[in-house]
Scaffold this motif. Structure first.
Motif, PDB file in Angstrom:
ATOM      1  N   LEU A   1       0.782  -1.528  -0.374  1.00  0.00           N
ATOM      2  CA  LEU A   1      -0.037   0.214   0.287  1.00  0.00           C
ATOM      3  C   LEU A   1       0.698   1.116   0.034  1.00  0.00           C
ATOM      4  CD1 LEU A   1      -2.706  -0.789   2.437  1.00  0.00           C
ATOM      5  CD2 LEU A   1      -2.795  -0.830   0.473  1.00  0.00           C
ATOM      6  N   SER A   2       0.481   2.554  -0.701  1.00  0.00           N
ATOM      7  CA  SER A   2       1.237   3.375  -0.718  1.00  0.00           C
ATOM      8  C   SER A   2       0.918   4.055   0.254  1.00  0.00           C
ATOM      9  CB  SER A   2       0.258   4.492  -1.457  1.00  0.00           C
ATOM     10  OG  SER A   2      -0.958   4.849  -1.550  1.00  0.00           O
ATOM     11  N   PRO A   3       1.630   4.983   1.523  1.00  0.00           N
ATOM     12  CA  PRO A   3       1.491   5.895   2.524  1.00  0.00           C
ATOM     13  C   PRO A   3      -0.324   5.797   2.256  1.00  0.00           C
ATOM     14  CG  PRO A   3       3.426   6.041   2.102  1.00  0.00           C
ATOM     15  CD  PRO A   3       2.849   5.959   0.695  1.00  0.00           C
ATOM     16  N   LEU A   4      -0.758   6.978   1.887  1.00  0.00           N
ATOM     17  CA  LEU A   4      -1.854   7.605   1.949  1.00  0.00           C
ATOM     18  C   LEU A   4      -2.821   6.195   1.756  1.00  0.00           C
ATOM     19  CD1 LEU A   4      -2.766  10.551   1.962  1.00  0.00           C
ATOM     20  CD2 LEU A   4      -2.724  10.009  -0.327  1.00  0.00           C
ATOM     21  N   GLU A   5      -2.579   5.004   0.997  1.00  0.00           N
ATOM     22  CA  GLU A   5      -3.691   4.181   1.156  1.00  0.00           C
ATOM     23  C   GLU A   5      -3.900   3.729   2.338  1.00  0.00           C
ATOM     24  OE1 GLU A   5      -3.582   2.957  -3.628  1.00  0.00           O
ATOM     25  OE2 GLU A   5      -1.804   1.807  -2.193  1.00  0.00           O
ATOM     26  N   ARG A   6      -2.406   3.018   3.377  1.00  0.00           N
ATOM     27  CA  ARG A   6      -2.407   2.483   4.439  1.00  0.00           C
ATOM     28  C   ARG A   6      -3.393   3.737   5.400  1.00  0.00           C
ATOM     29  NH1 ARG A   6       2.480   2.425   4.720  1.00  0.00           N
ATOM     30  NH2 ARG A   6       2.276  -0.217   3.855  1.00  0.00           N
ATOM     31  N   GLU A   7      -2.680   4.906   5.176  1.00  0.00           N
ATOM     32  CA  GLU A   7      -4.281   5.308   6.150  1.00  0.00           C
ATOM     33  C   GLU A   7      -5.525   5.644   6.086  1.00  0.00           C
ATOM     34  OE1 GLU A   7      -3.828  10.354   7.829  1.00  0.00           O
ATOM     35  OE2 GLU A   7      -2.007   9.978   6.607  1.00  0.00           O
ATOM     36  N   LEU A   8      -5.867   5.881   4.665  1.00  0.00           N
ATOM     37  CA  LEU A   8      -7.116   5.465   4.307  1.00  0.00           C
ATOM     38  C   LEU A   8      -7.913   4.134   5.094  1.00  0.00           C
ATOM     39  CD1 LEU A   8      -9.613   6.586   3.368  1.00  0.00           C
ATOM     40  CD2 LEU A   8      -8.668   6.133   0.990  1.00  0.00           C
ATOM     41  N   ALA A   9      -7.421   3.077   4.760  1.00  0.00           N
ATOM     42  CA  ALA A   9      -7.344   1.817   5.451  1.00  0.00           C
ATOM     43  C   ALA A   9      -7.823   1.760   6.985  1.00  0.00           C
ATOM     44  CB  ALA A   9      -6.378   0.529   4.655  1.00  0.00           C
ATOM     45  N   MET A  10      -6.897   2.320   7.583  1.00  0.00           N
ATOM     46  CA  MET A  10      -7.073   2.214   8.544  1.00  0.00           C
ATOM     47  C   MET A  10      -8.136   3.185   8.996  1.00  0.00           C
ATOM     48  SD  MET A  10      -3.196   1.789   9.676  1.00  0.00           S
ATOM     49  CE  MET A  10      -2.419   3.552   9.438  1.00  0.00           C
ATOM     50  N   GLN A  11      -8.360   4.476   8.559  1.00  0.00           N
ATOM     51  CA  GLN A  11      -9.319   5.405   8.785  1.00  0.00           C
ATOM     52  C   GLN A  11     -10.589   5.119   8.745  1.00  0.00           C
ATOM     53  OE1 GLN A  11      -8.195  10.016   7.545  1.00  0.00           O
ATOM     54  NE2 GLN A  11     -10.690  10.045   6.705  1.00  0.00           N
ATOM     55  N   ARG A  12     -10.507   4.606   7.498  1.00  0.00           N
ATOM     56  CA  ARG A  12     -12.039   3.472   7.131  1.00  0.00           C
ATOM     57  C   ARG A  12     -12.775   3.153   8.763  1.00  0.00           C
ATOM     58  NH1 ARG A  12     -13.646   1.784   2.614  1.00  0.00           N
ATOM     59  NH2 ARG A  12     -13.462  -0.383   3.649  1.00  0.00           N
ATOM     60  N   MET A  13     -11.780   2.062   8.796  1.00  0.00           N
ATOM     61  CA  MET A  13     -12.374   1.387  10.130  1.00  0.00           C
ATOM     62  C   MET A  13     -12.891   1.873  10.872  1.00  0.00           C
ATOM     63  SD  MET A  13     -12.046  -1.471   8.149  1.00  0.00           S
ATOM     64  CE  MET A  13     -12.700  -2.930   9.552  1.00  0.00           C
ATOM     65  N   GLU A  14     -11.494   3.400  11.609  1.00  0.00           N
ATOM     66  CA  GLU A  14     -11.866   4.483  12.495  1.00  0.00           C
ATOM     67  C   GLU A  14     -13.552   4.269  12.559  1.00  0.00           C
ATOM     68  OE1 GLU A  14     -10.472   8.047  14.238  1.00  0.00           O
ATOM     69  OE2 GLU A  14      -8.505   7.038  13.805  1.00  0.00           O
ATOM     70  N   GLU A  15     -13.819   5.474  11.030  1.00  0.00           N
ATOM     71  CA  GLU A  15     -14.184   6.423  10.633  1.00  0.00           C
ATOM     72  C   GLU A  15     -15.861   4.996  11.436  1.00  0.00           C
ATOM     73  OE1 GLU A  15     -12.922   9.667   7.955  1.00  0.00           O
ATOM     74  OE2 GLU A  15     -14.526   7.044   6.597  1.00  0.00           O
ATOM     75  N   ASP A  16     -15.744   3.212  10.343  1.00  0.00           N
ATOM     76  CA  ASP A  16     -16.753   2.882  10.589  1.00  0.00           C
ATOM     77  C   ASP A  16     -17.581   2.827  12.465  1.00  0.00           C
ATOM     78  OD1 ASP A  16     -18.549   1.391   9.480  1.00  0.00           O
ATOM     79  OD2 ASP A  16     -17.426  -0.937  10.244  1.00  0.00           O
ATOM     80  N   VAL A  17     -16.866   2.716  13.443  1.00  0.00           N
ATOM     81  CA  VAL A  17     -17.064   2.542  14.851  1.00  0.00           C
ATOM     82  C   VAL A  17     -16.581   3.288  15.645  1.00  0.00           C
ATOM     83  CG1 VAL A  17     -16.957   0.660  17.058  1.00  0.00           C
ATOM     84  CG2 VAL A  17     -16.420  -0.475  14.130  1.00  0.00           C
ATOM     85  N   GLY A  18     -15.925   4.417  15.037  1.00  0.00           N
ATOM     86  CA  GLY A  18     -15.923   5.968  15.718  1.00  0.00           C
ATOM     87  C   GLY A  18     -14.708   5.633  16.526  1.00  0.00           C
ATOM     88  N   VAL A  19     -13.522   4.367  16.432  1.00  0.00           N
ATOM     89  CA  VAL A  19     -12.909   4.701  17.311  1.00  0.00           C
ATOM     90  C   VAL A  19     -12.101   3.475  17.033  1.00  0.00           C
ATOM     91  CG1 VAL A  19     -13.412   2.463  19.087  1.00  0.00           C
ATOM     92  CG2 VAL A  19     -11.630   3.795  19.747  1.00  0.00           C
ATOM     93  N   GLY A  20     -10.090   4.321  16.363  1.00  0.00           N
ATOM     94  CA  GLY A  20      -9.409   3.553  15.961  1.00  0.00           C
ATOM     95  C   GLY A  20      -9.200   1.432  16.310  1.00  0.00           C
ATOM     96  N   ASP A  21      -9.166   0.538  15.118  1.00  0.00           N
ATOM     97  CA  ASP A  21      -8.432  -0.540  15.096  1.00  0.00           C
ATOM     98  C   ASP A  21      -7.879  -1.096  16.296  1.00  0.00           C
ATOM     99  OD1 ASP A  21     -10.441  -3.348  14.497  1.00  0.00           O
ATOM    100  OD2 ASP A  21      -8.256  -3.876  13.365  1.00  0.00           O
ATOM    101  N   GLN A  22      -7.053  -0.706  16.176  1.00  0.00           N
ATOM    102  CA  GLN A  22      -5.482  -1.101  17.044  1.00  0.00           C
ATOM    103  C   GLN A  22      -5.634  -0.493  17.873  1.00  0.00           C
ATOM    104  OE1 GLN A  22      -4.757  -4.373  15.806  1.00  0.00           O
ATOM    105  NE2 GLN A  22      -3.738  -4.635  17.712  1.00  0.00           N
ATOM    106  N   GLY A  23      -4.315   0.874  18.054  1.00  0.00           N
ATOM    107  CA  GLY A  23      -4.018   2.007  19.117  1.00  0.00           C
ATOM    108  C   GLY A  23      -4.606   2.131  19.826  1.00  0.00           C
ATOM    109  N   GLU A  24      -5.823   2.539  19.520  1.00  0.00           N
ATOM    110  CA  GLU A  24      -7.266   3.185  20.350  1.00  0.00           C
ATOM    111  C   GLU A  24      -7.558   2.712  20.946  1.00  0.00           C
ATOM    112  OE1 GLU A  24      -8.549   5.761  17.178  1.00  0.00           O
ATOM    113  OE2 GLU A  24      -7.000   7.027  17.341  1.00  0.00           O
ATOM    114  N   THR A  25      -8.456   1.171  20.903  1.00  0.00           N
ATOM    115  CA  THR A  25      -9.022   0.498  21.400  1.00  0.00           C
ATOM    116  C   THR A  25      -7.555  -1.113  22.238  1.00  0.00           C
ATOM    117  OG1 THR A  25      -8.869  -1.248  19.485  1.00  0.00           O
ATOM    118  CG2 THR A  25      -9.957   1.122  20.104  1.00  0.00           C
TER     119      THR A  25
END
Length: 484
Positions: free
Chosen positions: A241-265
């Motif tokens: 993944l490009s850096p921007l794609e990686r950030e978007l992939a993680m942001q999508r999951m954060e937006e879906d539940v409202g909190v990050g998938d790994q570091g924030e939970t």
């Protein structure tokens, strides 16, 4: 309590209120640019994830080829008596149950499914080949046990991998596409088996059923080597993944539940995830409901035998197994797609089960060839509801990922007790009508339908409390809600 520990819907909403005011799309060049990048990202991930379908086909073929071998001398050559064949089927699930939870915990920790899953695949392909050289019950018993031990890594691992990349309104379709590998394996596994069993008997001095294990095991190893270079890892560890794609992939999951998938939970590591899953009664409730469904679907391992009750030859009986599961693949895709679009799970699950019950009733009521073949179609399409069930499971345990990894593995592992029990409810002495077997399947589907209705009512009550909380706080935009 820190945000690292928060995974409840109320905490998710608090996070959204604090962090939801800034424009999340600015870094991508605006909303339209983000949509284009997201479409490109999903296409890229979908193409790589598609190999999971082929892996699942081989996973299930290697697990269920004993059923096809049974109608071509497997029992006679190994001198099996009484319930020994049923024991060979059930022993696989002992190892399968033991390894699922530790396997998913390890996968979440190592973060490299592109290496871990294919490595397990190579091992189970080798064990499948070794089944072809067994001479007696004990040898076959050992290979079947260790086959389940290693195969345990794949399905819960694949579910967890999918849940790391896709949002709640995307996961149902992807789960259905994955599970179509299982369904297709019943169709094309039977066709492949009929070709091998009819054309390889006596080649190089080996029985046809031995060639079945050799060829299908070797094919598994070949696909595993390809999978190493195709499968994605997690969004945070995938290198292509490009850096921007990686950030978007993680942001999508954060937006879906409202909190990050790994570091924030995540806090407390994999053991905390294990404890959270074990303490959640919903995990055990869904495990029991899923077990009842597995018993209701236990006809799967004996499908060639049920097809043979219509009076056709071995080869024709295997070929006739394919159309019901091709039909089921289409139904599962349509039902799962509609479930994602509407955001509804319960009725999309029980609908196919109701039609399955009708199929069982037809099979109990008559020995007419046409009617029994129709009943096989109705039985097989029950898998469409089973597919939606897995999507609902992923939706119902969103965070933290260490808990989700254990919850998915625990529910799937516990449900394999249904396969152990289901292996013994189709004895030849109950054939050719198998009325008692079908009655057991009907009762288990009924139990599951009732349990899922209770679970649905519980989620509705939680969502109502969240609505009331929103209204009290004056929140305009709804946050996380459970799908029902």
């Amino acid at each position: 309590m820190s945000i690292h520990e928060k995974s409840d819907p109320e905490d998710v909403q608090e996070f959204e209120e604090k962090h939801g005011r800034e424009d999340p799309d600015a870094k991508y060049g605006g909303h339209e640019a983000r949509l284009k990048l997201e479409k490109k990202l999903l296409l890229k991930v979908d193409l790589r994830m598609s190999i999971l379908i082929f892996i699942y086909i081989l996973n299930y073929i290697d697990r269920n080829n004993a059923g096809a071998a049974r109608v071509h001398g497997f029992e006679e050559d190994l001198h099996l008596e009484g319930q020994e064949f049923a024991t060979l089927l059930s022993i696989l699930y002992v190892g399968y149950i033991i390894m699922q939870i530790p396997s998913n915990m390890f996968l979440n920790w190592v973060g490299k499914p592109s290496l871990y899953l294919p490595a397990c695949m190579i091992v189970w392909g080798t064990i499948s080949c070794l089944t072809g050289i067994t001479k007696n019950f004990v040898g076959a018993l050992l290979t079947r046990f260790f086959l389940g031990f290693v195969e345990a890594a794949f399905f819960p691992g694949a579910l967890f991998l999918i849940s790391k990349w896709y949002k709640r309104d995307e996961i149902g379709l992807r789960t259905a596409i994955l599970y179509c590998g299982n369904i297709i394996s019943n169709a094309f596994g039977s066709l492949m088996a009929s070709g091998i069993l009819s054309g390889m008997n006596g080649k190089l001095g080996h029985s046809a059923w031995r060639w079945l294990f050799y060829i299908e095991g070797a094919l598994t190893i070949f696909v595993a080597v390809i999978a190493i270079f195709v499968l994605p890892d997690f969004p945070s560890t995938t290198k292509w993944l490009s850096p921007l794609e990686r950030e978007l992939a993680m942001q999508r999951m954060e937006e879906d539940v409202g909190v990050g998938d790994q570091g924030e939970t995540e806090e407390g590591g994999q053991i905390r995830g294990l404890i959270l899953a074990i303490k959640d009664w919903k995990v055990w409730w869904m495990s029991l409901a899923l077990t009842a469904q597995v018993i209701g679907l236990s006809f799967n391992a004996y499908f060639p035998t049920l097809s043979q009750t219509m009076g056709y030859s071995y080869t024709i009986s295997l070929v006739l197994c394919a159309p019901p599961f091709i039909f089921t693949t289409i139904v599962a895709f349509i039902v799962s797609r509609h479930s994602d679009k509407t955001g509804e799970r319960y009725y999309h699950i029980i609908g196919p089960f109701v039609f399955g019950i009708i199929g069982y009733i037809i099979a109990i009521s008559t020995m007419n060839t046409a009617a029994r073949y129709v009943s096989l179609f109705l039985m097989a399409q029950s898998y469409a509801g089973f597919v939606c069930m897995y999507a609902w499971m992923s939706n119902s345990f969103p965070r933290p990922p260490s808990k989700r990894a254990v919850a998915l593995a625990l529910m799937n592992a516990f449900s394999q007790l249904g396969n152990v029990a289901g292996s013994y409810i189709w004895p030849k002495t109950w054939g050719p009508s198998y009325r008692y077997s079908y009655a057991i399947c009907i009762s288990n589907f009924g139990l599951s339908i009732i349990m899922l209705w209770i679970f649905r009512q519980h989620l509705i009550s939680i969502n109502k409390k969240l609505d009331e909380e929103d209204e009290r706080k004056g929140v305009q935009k709804k946050g996380f809600r459970y799908l029902i």
